[in-house]
Design a protein around this motif. Structure first.
Motif, mmCIF file in Angstrom:
data_model
loop_
_atom_site.group_PDB
_atom_site.id
_atom_site.type_symbol
_atom_site.label_atom_id
_atom_site.label_comp_id
_atom_site.label_asym_id
_atom_site.label_seq_id
_atom_site.Cartn_x
_atom_site.Cartn_y
_atom_site.Cartn_z
ATOM 1 N N ASP A 203 87.467 65.331 2.674
ATOM 2 C CA ASP A 203 88.737 64.681 2.672
ATOM 3 C C ASP A 203 88.385 63.498 1.783
ATOM 4 O O ASP A 203 89.614 62.896 1.176
ATOM 5 N N TYR B 143 95.177 69.932 5.691
ATOM 6 C CA TYR B 143 95.485 69.107 4.736
ATOM 7 C C TYR B 143 97.042 69.349 4.481
ATOM 8 O O TYR B 143 97.474 69.282 3.287
ATOM 9 N N ASP C 122 99.545 75.004 6.692
ATOM 10 C CA ASP C 122 100.201 74.106 5.865
ATOM 11 C C ASP C 122 101.488 74.008 6.007
ATOM 12 O O ASP C 122 102.400 73.143 5.232
ATOM 13 N N GLN D 210 98.647 66.494 3.029
ATOM 14 C CA GLN D 210 97.914 65.968 1.737
ATOM 15 C C GLN D 210 98.719 66.341 0.523
ATOM 16 O O GLN D 210 98.464 67.574 0.249
ATOM 17 N N VAL E 112 89.146 63.979 -1.682
ATOM 18 C CA VAL E 112 90.431 64.491 -1.839
ATOM 19 C C VAL E 112 91.419 63.221 -1.887
ATOM 20 O O VAL E 112 92.237 63.130 -2.811
ATOM 21 N N ILE F 30 97.250 68.737 -3.091
ATOM 22 C CA ILE F 30 96.418 70.266 -3.116
ATOM 23 C C ILE F 30 97.136 71.389 -3.808
ATOM 24 O O ILE F 30 98.459 71.282 -3.699
#
Length: 458
Positions: free
Chosen positions: A112, A161, A197, A164, A115, A167
């Motif tokens: 994490d 994620y 996701d 996020q 990233v 990615i």
């Protein structure tokens, strides 16, 4: 007007790098930010990043790549070299009891943090859930994954994620599909990511080289763009042929080389009798990059033999690695990949289409092969001469009352004007130098547009 709009969209994307998820363009040939600005994929194969580097080292590595103009860092969660048993720099392993349904929270907090650091400096993470050795039967019958556990592990990653932005999911991990069981595992992993996701991130597949994702999954709805691995077999291996192949497929999907020949890796190391001292150089990296992009790839990936494995003197080297990763990050090939990105980002690169018809004479095979591409709107064309050989170009496709010719030096990222003229006739160009590693890029463009020069001006 169309050209000006393209420039504006690119600039908007450049200044809004953070928190911009990627999508596929409407015409299916390149990647874009959410706002529609084109995205040039310039990747680095930092496969062991999560596994071998501590946070301070990871920040150094990421900042180095961002400063050079890279846009994507490709890294693996379940890494190749002792990825299940050797702890990371913090002493943590990724899975409890080597069970993919039992992820170790401490390990993933480290992922994490890396990233999030990448996002803060505008980098996309091309995240591989696992190296192929953990799902492929070519590595033995005692596989880590089944289709069920693959889906559960991928769902965990997708959910973790989901929000996020920076990615891209890269499945595969240097393996091809050999049977129905393996295909079912990859399909399950893709479905798990999508469910976890919510479809927020692009998915591709990194095959074993030389190989193409399109051979296995082009028709799959979850495969957003193709990736080929031209690999490390030989000098002068024309990886543009992979891009040409994928461009003929339906539906149209972006494609790029996700693993070409690495700087300082022994050439053809997997072939019997290969010479371990015959290594690929920065020239090999440049040749592969320009051949691929001018053949229609939506970007390119660089690799270095010390960086993929994050080798340091306290670790056992793989494939004759000799230079610590923290020195290798400044080897010439990585700088020159930044010059590659600078060149294509100085023009609306997304308008380029392969155009070998521009070449009326010159080398069309072998290591000196000329490759050309021209813009859809006729505003510019780019030609690459790997060995500085002369070639003849049909300039009639370039619009404008004036034509500007520019030589761009891919070794140093500098350019100079050859001429400004009003003739659109056939013209022969002789690069400033010739011979192996004396590669040059010719830009011919509409001089009426007064476009900025790529790189420094002599």
């Amino acid at each position: 007007m169309k050209f000006i709009i393209s420039i504006v969209l690119f600039l908007i994307g450049f200044f809004q790098l953070q928190a911009q998820q990627l999508q596929v363009s409407e015409n299916g040939r390149y990647l874009v930010y959410e706002n529609g600005a084109p995205f040039f994929y310039l990747g680095d194969t930092a496969w062991e990043l999560f596994h071998r580097l501590n946070m301070e080292e990871a920040e150094l590595s990421l900042q180095n790549r961002s400063d050079k103009g890279f846009t994507v860092i490709q890294a693996v969660i379940l890494a190749q070299i002792g990825g299940l048993t050797d702890p990371n720099a913090n002493g943590d392993i990724p899975l409890v009891d080597q069970d993919p349904t039992k992820p170790n929270e401490a390990y993933f907090r480290h992922v994490d943090n890396i990233v999030e650091k990448a996002e803060s400096i505008g980098l996309i993470v091309g995240m591989l859930p696992t190296w192929g050795s953990y799902w492929s039967s070519t590595n033995g019958d005692d596989l880590l994954f089944t289709a069920e556990t693959a889906k559960r592990f991928a769902h965990y990653l997708g959910a973790r994620y989901r929000d996020q932005a920076n990615i891209i999911w890269i499945l595969g991990g240097d393996e091809n599909i050999n049977n129905d069981q393996e295909k079912a595992i990859i399909e399950a992993m893709a479905n798990g990511l999508r469910e976890g996701d919510g479809g927020n991130h692009l998915i591709t597949f990194h095959p074993r080289g030389p190989g193409r994702s399109s051979d296995f999954f082009h028709q799959a709805g979850w495969l957003d763009f193709n990736m080929y691995q031209s690999s490390h077999g030989a000098h002068d291996h024309d990886n543009g042929l992979y891009a040409e192949h994928d461009a003929q497929l339906t539906p149209t999907k972006p494609t790029l080389d996700g693993e070409p020949r690495y700087e300082l890796i022994p050439a053809g190391f997997y072939n019997k009798g290969a010479n371990p001292m015959d290594v690929f150089t920065d020239y090999d990296c440049r040749q592969a990059a320009y051949w691929s992009v001018l053949a229609g790839a939506c970007g390119h990936t660089y690799g270095h033999n010390s960086i993929w494995q994050m080798w340091s003197p306290d670790k056992k080297p793989v494939l004759e690695a000799r230079i610590p990763w923290y020195q290798a990050v400044d080897h010439p090939g990585s700088w020159q990949m930044g010059y590659l990105a600078a060149l294509f980002q100085a023009r609306p690169f997304h308008q380029l289409r392969p155009d070998q018809g521009l070449i009326r004479s010159g080398p069309l095979t072998g290591g000196a092969k000329i490759r050309c591409a021209s813009a859809d709107d006729g505003s510019f064309a780019v030609c690459y001469s790997p060995e500085g050989a002369s070639f003849t170009v049909d300039q009639s496709k370039i619009r404008g009352t004036k034509l500007k010719g520019i030589w761009y030096d891919p070794r140093y990222g500098i350019s100079h004007v050859i001429h400004n003229g009003n003739t659109h006739a056939i013209q022969t160009y002789t690069p400033p130098t010739s011979g192996e590693a004396n590669d040059w890029i010719l830009i011919i463009e509409n001089g009426d547009l007064n476009l900025p020069m790529p790189g420094s001006i002599k």
